[in-house]
Design an enzyme around this catalytic site. Structure first.
Site, PDB file in Angstrom:
ATOM      1  N   ARG A  37       0.829  -1.212   0.000  1.00  0.00           N
ATOM      2  CA  ARG A  37       0.000   0.000   0.000  1.00  0.00           C
ATOM      3  C   ARG A  37       0.867   1.269   0.000  1.00  0.00           C
ATOM      4  NH1 ARG A  37      -5.277  -1.615   3.727  1.00  0.00           N
ATOM      5  NH2 ARG A  37      -6.253  -2.758   2.026  1.00  0.00           N
ATOM      6  N   LYS A 194     -18.515 -13.279   9.696  1.00  0.00           N
ATOM      7  CA  LYS A 194     -19.893 -13.093  10.161  1.00  0.00           C
ATOM      8  C   LYS A 194     -20.880 -12.713   9.063  1.00  0.00           C
ATOM      9  CE  LYS A 194     -19.000 -11.749  14.874  1.00  0.00           C
ATOM     10  NZ  LYS A 194     -18.859 -10.614  15.773  1.00  0.00           N
ATOM     11  N   GLY A 347      -8.347  -7.537   2.476  1.00  0.00           N
ATOM     12  CA  GLY A 347      -7.015  -7.894   2.985  1.00  0.00           C
ATOM     13  C   GLY A 347      -6.792  -9.388   3.087  1.00  0.00           C
ATOM     14  N   GLY A 370     -14.450  -3.570   2.295  1.00  0.00           N
ATOM     15  CA  GLY A 370     -15.824  -3.052   2.326  1.00  0.00           C
ATOM     16  C   GLY A 370     -16.141  -2.217   1.098  1.00  0.00           C
TER      17      GLY A 370
HETATM   18  P1  AMP Z   1     -13.876 -11.123   7.760  1.00  0.00           P
HETATM   19  O1  AMP Z   1     -13.018 -10.082   8.436  1.00  0.00           O
HETATM   20  O2  AMP Z   1     -15.300 -11.085   8.172  1.00  0.00           O
HETATM   21  O3  AMP Z   1     -13.697 -11.136   6.264  1.00  0.00           O
HETATM   22  O4  AMP Z   1     -13.353 -12.528   8.297  1.00  0.00           O
HETATM   23  C1  AMP Z   1     -12.066 -13.010   8.078  1.00  0.00           C
HETATM   24  C2  AMP Z   1     -11.671 -13.915   9.211  1.00  0.00           C
HETATM   25  O5  AMP Z   1     -12.628 -14.969   9.307  1.00  0.00           O
HETATM   26  C3  AMP Z   1     -10.327 -14.567   9.033  1.00  0.00           C
HETATM   27  O6  AMP Z   1      -9.450 -14.120  10.029  1.00  0.00           O
HETATM   28  C4  AMP Z   1     -10.610 -16.078   9.198  1.00  0.00           C
HETATM   29  O7  AMP Z   1      -9.678 -16.752  10.009  1.00  0.00           O
HETATM   30  C5  AMP Z   1     -11.950 -16.072   9.882  1.00  0.00           C
HETATM   31  N1  AMP Z   1     -12.689 -17.313   9.631  1.00  0.00           N
HETATM   32  C6  AMP Z   1     -12.910 -17.882   8.440  1.00  0.00           C
HETATM   33  N2  AMP Z   1     -13.565 -19.037   8.608  1.00  0.00           N
HETATM   34  C7  AMP Z   1     -13.762 -19.215   9.920  1.00  0.00           C
HETATM   35  C8  AMP Z   1     -14.360 -20.227  10.702  1.00  0.00           C
HETATM   36  N3  AMP Z   1     -14.911 -21.294  10.137  1.00  0.00           N
HETATM   37  N4  AMP Z   1     -14.365 -20.074  12.053  1.00  0.00           N
HETATM   38  C9  AMP Z   1     -13.788 -18.985  12.618  1.00  0.00           C
HETATM   39  N5  AMP Z   1     -13.210 -17.986  11.938  1.00  0.00           N
HETATM   40  C10 AMP Z   1     -13.198 -18.095  10.593  1.00  0.00           C
END
Ligand code: AMP
Length: 398
Positions: A37, A194, A347, A370
């Protein structure tokens, strides 16, 4: 889209604020682990300096508590890196809101904008104070364009002259190329932790896509919605009904949200946890689902091979731990091997692509998470909207 560019403005002798995206990964020793970046930002900074501007760089880093200085989120390593790369001192200014002495041909870096109370809420007083620091804002942080905050939207409202930086323009043009009239079938892959943070994206993408693959903690909520046990996995029980509604909505429009048929589980969430592959129906109460299994990966690879356009954001599992990275890595490989026009952003997604070393085979990699998803779902980015409004006003003054 009408935007004022840097070429349209006389910068000589002006105080030019550049809103950068220096939100770089920094390890426990305080070292930057990926300078991409910062490297990307250099041409814009050099252009402003060469034009005779006094340059003030603004950026956020991480998510500090607003109103408090916290060394952990300081831009100090970024200032050091910039000094090296530019071959000139780039002082880090801790207290910059009341004005900074910066002369034409000089560049300074202002400490993390998120240390200021009111940054995230786009507080009017704060935004006006920031805008009063300079004559021009060059908005070059695509990844920060989707949230109207004081150092993005707010400054652009109040500063005398605004323009879109070359990085921002390049990113918008490249995304438009892939998304305005995508070749069908269009496959979207939305992974991550989530459903709640990506619900609007999921709903909107469903309108556009022919296939939707969900991954990670998001998939776990869909697995629960399909009636399977997810044990101790990360999932959102209060969004199970929402997931059911999305599955029904997808089916109604002839699209599908496939549920993994096999998964990789462990009994604890840690980097040494033992990984076990099992059919989805065999997950027990003491297990966590941390990745998709090989059978599911093969099924996803077939969907990827059939798609003509692919939009991807978010990992399919806990890809930071090697034993749970295979699902995400095999997805990255499948996309790289296919012929679809592929857009990836965020990222974690970029980190996974780099983990496999297939960056060159992805059609376009967006720096925004986002912001990328907002564009993918056809939403206007607030900071781009204000830049357009101000560009129109600036034109009518001429
Ligand atoms: P996000 O920031 O919402 O895009 O989520 C990314 C994060 O989700 C990463 O750090 C992953 O390690 C985590 N992640 C992906 N799959 C799972 C899972 N099955 N259980 C817990 N964390 C997860």
């Amino acid at each position: 889209m009408t935007l004022t560019t840097m070429q349209d403005i006389a910068l000589a002798g002006k105080i030019v604020l550049i809103r950068e995206d220096f939100n770089v990964p920094i390890n426990e020793d305080g070292d930057i682990t990926n300078v991409a970046r910062i490297l990307a930002a250099l041409p814009t900074i050099k252009k402003a300096l060469a034009a005779g501007a006094a340059v003030m760089l603004l950026s956020h880093l991480g998510r500090p508590k607003e109103g408090l200085f916290d060394e952990k989120f300081s831009l100090k390593p970024v200032a050091a890196c910039l000094s090296d790369l530019l071959g000139r001192p780039v002082p880090l200014i801790k207290n910059w809101l009341d004005g900074v002495d910066v002369q034409p041909g000089q560049v300074v870096l202002c400490e993390n904008v998120r240390f200021n109370l009111g940054e995230k809420a786009n507080d009017e007083t704060l935004a006006k104070k920031m805008a009063a620091l300079g004559d021009v804002i060059v908005m070059d942080a695509f990844a920060a364009a989707h949230r109207p905050q004081a150092s993005t939207y707010g400054i652009a409202q109040y500063i005398p002259t605004v323009c879109a930086g070359p990085l921002l323009i390049d990113e918008l043009q490249s995304l438009a190329k892939g998304l305005e009239q995508p070749d069908k079938p269009l496959l979207a892959i939305v992974g991550g932790s989530k459903v709640s943070t990506k619900l609007a994206v999921l709903r909107n993408l469903l309108e556009e896509v022919d296939q939707l693959i969900v991954g990670g903690g998001i998939a776990n909520t869909f697995i629960a919605a399909a009636g399977f046990s997810v044990g101790k996995s990360l999932y959102e029980p209060d969004l199970v009904n929402e997931a059911k509604a999305l599955i029904i909505a997808a089916t109604r429009k002839g699209a599908k949200i496939p549920i993994p048929t096999d998964v990789v589980v462990a009994t604890s969430f840690d980097k040494n946890a033992l990984a076990t592959v099992k059919p989805i129906e065999n997950v027990t109460e003491d297990e966590l689902i941390l990745d998709v299994g090989p059978e599911t990966s093969n099924a996803y690879a077939k969907l990827v091979a059939q798609a003509k356009t692919i939009i991807w954001n978010g990992p399919l599992g806990v890809f930071e731990f090697p034993q749970f990275a295979k699902g995400t890595e095999s997805l990255a490989r499948a996309i790289a091997d296919g012929n679809a026009f592929s857009l990836a952003g965020g990222g974690d997604t970029i980190a996974a692509i780099d983990q496999v070393g297939v960056r060159e085979s992805i059609s376009y990699i967006s720096t925004g998470g986002g912001a990328f998803l907002n564009v993918a779902e056809g939403k206007a980015l607030p900071t781009v909207t204000i830049l357009e409004q101000r560009a129109n006003e600036q034109m009518s003054y001429e």
